[in-house]
Write an enzyme that holds these catalytic residues in place. Structure first.
Site, PDB file in Angstrom:
ATOM      1  N   HIS A 132     -10.750  -0.660   5.594  1.00 23.85           N
ATOM      2  CA  HIS A 132     -10.137  -1.791   4.897  1.00 23.85           C
ATOM      3  C   HIS A 132     -11.102  -2.965   4.747  1.00 23.85           C
ATOM      4  O   HIS A 132     -11.195  -3.588   3.683  1.00 23.85           O
ATOM      5  CB  HIS A 132      -8.896  -2.190   5.699  1.00 23.85           C
ATOM      6  CG  HIS A 132      -8.019  -3.210   5.077  1.00 23.85           C
ATOM      7  ND1 HIS A 132      -8.127  -4.550   5.352  1.00 23.85           N
ATOM      8  CD2 HIS A 132      -6.978  -3.096   4.221  1.00 23.85           C
ATOM      9  CE1 HIS A 132      -7.200  -5.209   4.673  1.00 23.85           C
ATOM     10  NE2 HIS A 132      -6.486  -4.355   3.984  1.00 23.85           N
ATOM     11  N   ASN A 134       2.983  -7.477   2.176  1.00 26.22           N
ATOM     12  CA  ASN A 134       3.414  -6.440   1.216  1.00 26.22           C
ATOM     13  C   ASN A 134       4.830  -5.933   1.438  1.00 26.22           C
ATOM     14  O   ASN A 134       5.111  -4.770   1.206  1.00 26.22           O
ATOM     15  CB  ASN A 134       2.476  -5.234   1.299  1.00 26.22           C
ATOM     16  CG  ASN A 134       1.050  -5.604   0.994  1.00 26.22           C
ATOM     17  OD1 ASN A 134       0.794  -6.579   0.301  1.00 26.22           O
ATOM     18  ND2 ASN A 134       0.123  -4.837   1.518  1.00 26.22           N
ATOM     19  N   ASP A 165     -11.435  -8.630   9.612  1.00 23.33           N
ATOM     20  CA  ASP A 165     -10.821  -7.371   9.170  1.00 23.33           C
ATOM     21  C   ASP A 165     -11.237  -6.235  10.108  1.00 23.33           C
ATOM     22  O   ASP A 165     -11.472  -6.471  11.299  1.00 23.33           O
ATOM     23  CB  ASP A 165     -11.257  -7.114   7.710  1.00 23.33           C
ATOM     24  CG  ASP A 165     -10.186  -6.415   6.906  1.00 23.33           C
ATOM     25  OD1 ASP A 165      -9.933  -5.220   7.183  1.00 23.33           O
ATOM     26  OD2 ASP A 165      -9.594  -7.034   6.007  1.00 23.33           O
ATOM     27  N   SER A 185      -3.770  -7.715   0.342  1.00 23.98           N
ATOM     28  CA  SER A 185      -5.114  -7.636   0.946  1.00 23.98           C
ATOM     29  C   SER A 185      -6.205  -7.692  -0.098  1.00 23.98           C
ATOM     30  O   SER A 185      -7.313  -8.143   0.177  1.00 23.98           O
ATOM     31  CB  SER A 185      -5.293  -6.308   1.681  1.00 23.98           C
ATOM     32  OG  SER A 185      -4.742  -6.346   2.964  1.00 23.98           O
TER      33      SER A 185
END
Ligand SMILES: [Ca+2]
Ligand SMILES: [Ca+2]
Ligand SMILES: [Ca+2]
Length: 452
Positions: A208, A313, A148, A391
């Site tokens: 994130h 998404n 990430d 996520s």
């Protein structure tokens, strides 16, 4: 024939590419000899563009999966990139060529605050993690690699974080002043308007990776902050996403490394080898058996590491997204690559969640509270924020795999872990439309009970 060896689905109109991943056949002249390889690339560039728009291609590095990263000296638009790749593929030594596309965190920011981590509880939309923890298996001794943006030190996370590695090779995108290095700390991924591509919007730092890491293994039972799914496990923080996302080539190397494979120039992961990899990221473009992403994933699963990825998404079929459409070993639907859709506290499909036959299972992904940082650009103070996205769903499942592995028995293979998870689910609150969204919502309690 050549068409099968060229991947064009990841090309987009607004994002030029300047890198290509080329795999040469084992034992071929181009594979064995860099000079031969370079001559073939020079020939492809000159045939594609001639002298008027001359292009130089340079061998950048060999990826952990054995493919070559080739860099162009200028960005190419969609048409130019396709023309070039088709020329590269006229060399019969070429097994596969694809653009080194950018992938992004699969997050939909959501500022609405709810005062409940329903995802870990046993309401209709929760994962029953609270009941699973009662079995006493809480991830001890297991490692989940989170590929990430890296991590921020956070009071509710520090005890469970292992600093992995920073795989971002570009100094421009890394935001930390250098390319690859041994620190997975997240310096912030903010960008100014137009910085990522023409017309790209300005954006604040997302932190994130810190949010995802908290969902996997926030320090729990410390009377502070939030809980994590597998709170006695460790998170191996691996940095692959910077400003404007991250590249396929860097992510593929991180997958190889985290699962115990060798990547040139990077010290081996050793005892920190992960039993699970979480990738809450994605990009446009179908992933095929020959794609670098798929080859890297197959390598990881072959070394016993389960790979869990966000469906994405876009409220679209995962068939058009990487890594969610990667076929994995043998192209089987149950093979240790777990694709995760998002549901809400009422067990309904999240409006944004991707769907389709390749989605394996769903997990809470709407308004998920976790650890974050308050800085809008550079790091600030610790805080806690609700984020929504697949996520957030994916790390619920990655944490669950760590819980299963912490049961004192022979570790399940990735395919066995996926089989058990998909067979032990909670029902959707309503049939997902559009769908499907996997077999149901994860049930950590029954999954753990069914794990030998
Ligand atoms: Ca760096
Ligand atoms: Ca806590
Ligand atoms: Ca699967």
């Amino acid at each position: 024939m050549a068409a099968d060896r060229v991947s064009i689905s990841g090309l987009s109109n607004n994002e030029p590419v300047d890198g290509f991943i080329v795999r040469y056949r084992d034992g071929s002249a181009s594979k064995l000899d860099l000079a031969t390889q370079q001559r073939s690339l020079d020939q492809a560039a000159s045939t594609a563009f001639g002298r008027a728009q001359a292009l130089t291609l340079k061998h950048q590095r060999t990826l952990g999966i054995g493919a070559e990263l080739v860099q162009a000296d200028r960005p190419l638009d969609r048409t130019e990139a396709e023309t070039l790749m088709r020329q590269i593929a006229t060399n019969p030594d070429v097994e596969f060529v694809e653009p080194n596309i950018r992938l992004y965190a699969t997050l939909t920011p959501n500022d609405t605050f709810y005062n409940l981590q329903y995802g870990f509880q046993n309401g209709v939309g929760g994962s029953n993690a609270n009941l699973a923890w009662d079995t006493g298996f809480r991830g001890a001794g297991k490692i989940v690699a989170v590929l990430d943006t890296g991590y921020r030190p956070h009071v509710d996370l520090n005890a469970n974080i292992i600093n992995g590695y920073d795989f971002i090779s570009s100094t421009f995108y890394s935001n930390d002043g250098n390319g690859r290095d041994s620190s997975a700390l997240d310096p912030g991924d903010w960008s100014t308007a137009g910085q990522c591509y023409a017309g790209s919007p300005a954006s604040n730092s997302s932190w994130h990776g810190t949010h995802v890491a908290g969902t996997v293994a926030a320090v729990t039972g410390n009377a502070a902050g939030v809980a994590g799914m597998a709170f006695n496990a460790k998170v191996l923080a691996v940095r692959v996403l910077g400003r404007c996302g991250g590249t396929l080539a860097d992510i593929a190397d991180a997958i190889t490394w985290s699962s115990g494979g060798a990547v040139a120039g990077v010290p081996a992961v050793g005892a920190n080898k992960a039993q699970v990899i979480n990738m809450s990221l994605g990009g446009g473009g179908a992933c095929t058996a020959a794609s670098a992403m798929n080859v890297a994933i197959n390598g990881a699963i072959g070394r016993g590491t389960t790979v869990v990825v966000a469906a994405g998404n876009s409220n679209a079929n995962v068939s058009g997204f990487t890594p969610a459409s990667c076929p994995g070993p043998g192209g089987l639907v149950t093979n240790g690559l777990i694709v995760v859709g998002a549901t809400d506290s009422a067990a309904r499909k999240a409006s944004f969640s991707n769907y389709g036959a390749r989605v394996d299972v769903s997990a809470p992904g709407v308004s998920i509270a976790s650890t974050l940082n308050a800085g809008t650009t550079v790091p600030g103070a610790d805080n806690y924020v609700y984020y929504s996205g697949t996520s957030m769903s994916s790390p619920h499942v990655a944490g669950l795999v760590a819980l299963m592995h912490s049961k004192p028995s022979v570790d399940r293979t990735p395919a066995q872990a996926e089989t058990i998870i998909k067979a032990n689910i909670k029902p959707f609150g309503a049939v997902p439309v559009p769908g499907p969204l996997g077999t149901g919502i994860i049930n950590a309690q029954t999954t753990l009970n069914a794990t030998p």
